[in-house]
Write a protein that holds these residues in place. Sequence first.
Motif, mmCIF file in Angstrom:
data_model
loop_
_atom_site.group_PDB
_atom_site.id
_atom_site.type_symbol
_atom_site.label_atom_id
_atom_site.label_comp_id
_atom_site.label_asym_id
_atom_site.label_seq_id
_atom_site.Cartn_x
_atom_site.Cartn_y
_atom_site.Cartn_z
ATOM 1 N N ILE A 1 0.819 -1.221 0.024
ATOM 2 C CA ILE A 1 -0.030 0.143 -0.053
ATOM 3 C C ILE A 1 0.818 1.081 -0.138
ATOM 4 C CG2 ILE A 1 -1.808 1.368 1.296
ATOM 5 C CD1 ILE A 1 -2.642 -1.375 2.391
ATOM 6 N N THR A 2 0.778 1.860 -1.117
ATOM 7 C CA THR A 2 1.707 3.173 -1.240
ATOM 8 C C THR A 2 0.980 4.382 -1.939
ATOM 9 O OG1 THR A 2 2.558 2.399 -3.633
ATOM 10 C CG2 THR A 2 3.879 1.647 -1.505
ATOM 11 N N GLY A 3 1.744 5.635 -1.727
ATOM 12 C CA GLY A 3 1.054 6.716 -2.536
ATOM 13 C C GLY A 3 0.012 7.362 -1.741
ATOM 14 N N SER A 4 -0.821 8.131 -2.231
ATOM 15 C CA SER A 4 -1.702 9.158 -1.680
ATOM 16 C C SER A 4 -2.874 8.373 -0.802
ATOM 17 C CB SER A 4 -2.312 10.244 -2.643
ATOM 18 O OG SER A 4 -2.964 11.094 -1.829
ATOM 19 N N MET A 5 -2.912 8.502 0.516
ATOM 20 C CA MET A 5 -4.011 7.825 1.094
ATOM 21 C C MET A 5 -4.733 8.846 2.046
ATOM 22 S SD MET A 5 -1.221 5.040 2.725
ATOM 23 C CE MET A 5 -0.031 4.471 1.567
ATOM 24 N N VAL A 6 -5.977 9.006 1.615
ATOM 25 C CA VAL A 6 -6.611 9.999 2.327
ATOM 26 C C VAL A 6 -7.267 9.501 3.603
ATOM 27 C CG1 VAL A 6 -9.046 9.190 1.173
ATOM 28 C CG2 VAL A 6 -8.933 11.619 1.552
ATOM 29 N N ALA A 7 -7.084 10.428 4.490
ATOM 30 C CA ALA A 7 -7.633 10.238 5.856
ATOM 31 C C ALA A 7 -9.045 10.891 5.791
ATOM 32 C CB ALA A 7 -6.794 10.906 6.982
ATOM 33 N N LEU A 8 -10.004 9.907 5.445
ATOM 34 C CA LEU A 8 -11.398 10.475 4.965
ATOM 35 C C LEU A 8 -12.154 11.168 6.137
ATOM 36 C CD1 LEU A 8 -13.244 10.310 2.216
ATOM 37 C CD2 LEU A 8 -14.121 7.954 3.322
ATOM 38 N N VAL A 9 -12.874 11.939 5.727
ATOM 39 C CA VAL A 9 -13.873 12.660 6.899
ATOM 40 C C VAL A 9 -15.117 11.637 6.975
ATOM 41 C CG1 VAL A 9 -13.057 14.807 6.556
ATOM 42 C CG2 VAL A 9 -15.274 13.942 5.405
ATOM 43 N N THR A 10 -15.861 11.810 7.947
ATOM 44 C CA THR A 10 -17.204 11.125 8.179
ATOM 45 C C THR A 10 -18.107 12.102 7.961
ATOM 46 O OG1 THR A 10 -16.080 9.497 9.567
ATOM 47 C CG2 THR A 10 -18.396 9.562 9.605
ATOM 48 N N PRO A 11 -18.947 11.968 7.119
ATOM 49 C CA PRO A 11 -19.915 13.227 6.778
ATOM 50 C C PRO A 11 -21.106 12.797 7.614
ATOM 51 C CG PRO A 11 -19.245 11.940 4.856
ATOM 52 C CD PRO A 11 -18.721 11.152 5.723
ATOM 53 N N MET A 12 -21.733 13.812 8.138
ATOM 54 C CA MET A 12 -22.680 14.125 9.015
ATOM 55 C C MET A 12 -23.865 15.115 8.456
ATOM 56 S SD MET A 12 -20.559 13.661 12.579
ATOM 57 C CE MET A 12 -19.371 12.386 13.015
ATOM 58 N N ASP A 13 -24.946 14.788 9.123
ATOM 59 C CA ASP A 13 -25.931 15.971 9.053
ATOM 60 C C ASP A 13 -25.670 17.111 9.882
ATOM 61 O OD1 ASP A 13 -27.451 15.226 11.225
ATOM 62 O OD2 ASP A 13 -28.980 14.070 10.142
ATOM 63 N N PRO A 14 -26.469 18.262 9.925
ATOM 64 C CA PRO A 14 -26.197 19.199 11.002
ATOM 65 C C PRO A 14 -26.516 18.845 12.408
ATOM 66 C CG PRO A 14 -27.459 20.120 9.090
ATOM 67 C CD PRO A 14 -27.430 18.694 8.999
ATOM 68 N N GLU A 15 -27.256 17.841 12.464
ATOM 69 C CA GLU A 15 -27.443 17.184 14.042
ATOM 70 C C GLU A 15 -26.610 16.237 14.415
ATOM 71 O OE1 GLU A 15 -30.367 17.613 11.880
ATOM 72 O OE2 GLU A 15 -30.163 19.427 12.696
ATOM 73 N N GLY A 16 -25.483 15.991 13.473
ATOM 74 C CA GLY A 16 -24.497 14.902 13.727
ATOM 75 C C GLY A 16 -24.874 13.439 13.380
ATOM 76 N N ALA A 17 -25.902 13.188 12.594
ATOM 77 C CA ALA A 17 -25.979 11.756 12.469
ATOM 78 C C ALA A 17 -25.102 11.618 11.045
ATOM 79 C CB ALA A 17 -27.554 11.768 12.027
ATOM 80 N N LEU A 18 -24.864 10.353 10.784
ATOM 81 C CA LEU A 18 -23.932 9.899 9.822
ATOM 82 C C LEU A 18 -24.815 9.846 8.760
ATOM 83 C CD1 LEU A 18 -21.920 6.856 11.358
ATOM 84 C CD2 LEU A 18 -21.504 9.381 11.648
ATOM 85 N N ASP A 19 -24.186 10.429 7.473
ATOM 86 C CA ASP A 19 -24.728 10.655 6.080
ATOM 87 C C ASP A 19 -24.013 9.618 5.453
ATOM 88 O OD1 ASP A 19 -25.586 11.674 3.629
ATOM 89 O OD2 ASP A 19 -25.274 13.886 4.337
ATOM 90 N N TRP A 20 -24.913 8.517 5.160
ATOM 91 C CA TRP A 20 -24.406 7.420 4.483
ATOM 92 C C TRP A 20 -24.153 7.872 2.818
ATOM 93 C CZ3 TRP A 20 -21.960 4.780 7.728
ATOM 94 C CH2 TRP A 20 -22.367 4.686 9.035
ATOM 95 N N ASP A 21 -25.294 8.590 2.286
ATOM 96 C CA ASP A 21 -25.160 8.714 1.010
ATOM 97 C C ASP A 21 -23.882 9.712 0.515
ATOM 98 O OD1 ASP A 21 -27.379 7.657 0.410
ATOM 99 O OD2 ASP A 21 -28.632 9.214 0.548
ATOM 100 N N ALA A 22 -23.516 10.695 1.304
ATOM 101 C CA ALA A 22 -22.480 11.449 1.305
ATOM 102 C C ALA A 22 -21.176 10.698 1.531
ATOM 103 C CB ALA A 22 -22.263 12.625 2.334
ATOM 104 N N LEU A 23 -21.103 9.588 2.348
ATOM 105 C CA LEU A 23 -19.936 8.760 2.469
ATOM 106 C C LEU A 23 -19.667 8.067 1.170
ATOM 107 C CD1 LEU A 23 -17.666 7.813 4.290
ATOM 108 C CD2 LEU A 23 -19.420 5.985 5.025
#
Length: 292
Positions: free
Chosen positions: A2-24
């Motif tokens: 595993i090499t190269g550019s590895m994104v430390a991915l954010v976890t998308p959430m709605d304004p209330e803090g619920a996880l946003d699976w579609d955005a993920l």
Amino acid sequence: MITGSMVALVTPMDPEGALDWDALAKLVEFHIEQGTDAIVAVGTSGESATLNVSEHHEVIRRVVRQVNGRIPVIAGTGANCTREAIDLTTNAKGAGADACLLVTPYYNKPTQEGLYQHYKAIAEAVDIPQILYNVPGRTACDMLPETVIRLSTVKNIIGIKEATGNLERARQILEGVASDFLVLSGDDASAYQLMLMGGKGNISVTANVAPKQMAQLCRLAMAGEADQAKALNDQLMPVHNAMFIESNPIPVKWALHEMGYINTGIRLPLTPLGVQNRATLQAALRQCGLLA
């Protein structure tokens, strides 16, 4: 490998803090289209500290499913309790992750021997490639080069994300480990220099918003193209700096919101980017051609 550019991915959430699976799912597709080499799910940038255990498992499972083998998925499974880290790592393996990223135990401040035994225990308990993660500015725990070198011979431990930005420290590690041990940067501003020294990639915050550019930067640096890598890094420096205008991942999540990829959600005790810093962030994105 595993090499190269590895994104430390954010976890998308709605304004209330619920996880946003579609955005993920859309973020995963965005990164694959833009040339990101690997995705790190539920690391620091993914707000691992405020996701509960079931959410932690589910984010990893969904990222693995969405990627569907196209690029490697690295799961963040570190904890300050060795048994908890073993449980998280076991679940990540079961979800199909390709490797795990394990931050040094935070708050309880183990000794160097404690760090060695912690990582050795996890590596012996779960048969999956494991990457050490040293970021003392956040954890109050600094894993010294000699401990990294000692751990590099343990089965299943394949690399380290060294996020101090200290290139002399990176050099010590590179000189003390086998050539196939992955020394990865965790500091965007100096990552190209570490790769020119022999590092194998970068686990990146900036890659969230500039994945194509970061993938190209890694390719150039790993190929030894020093002048071109420096020139591209200089262009990206306003974004590198803006990503830490407040605590990560506050700025990067706001940047992705500005770019139209995610909503404004972030979990307390973190809060959305302060109004006083938004113009600075927007200017950095515009300077790098990432925002109209």
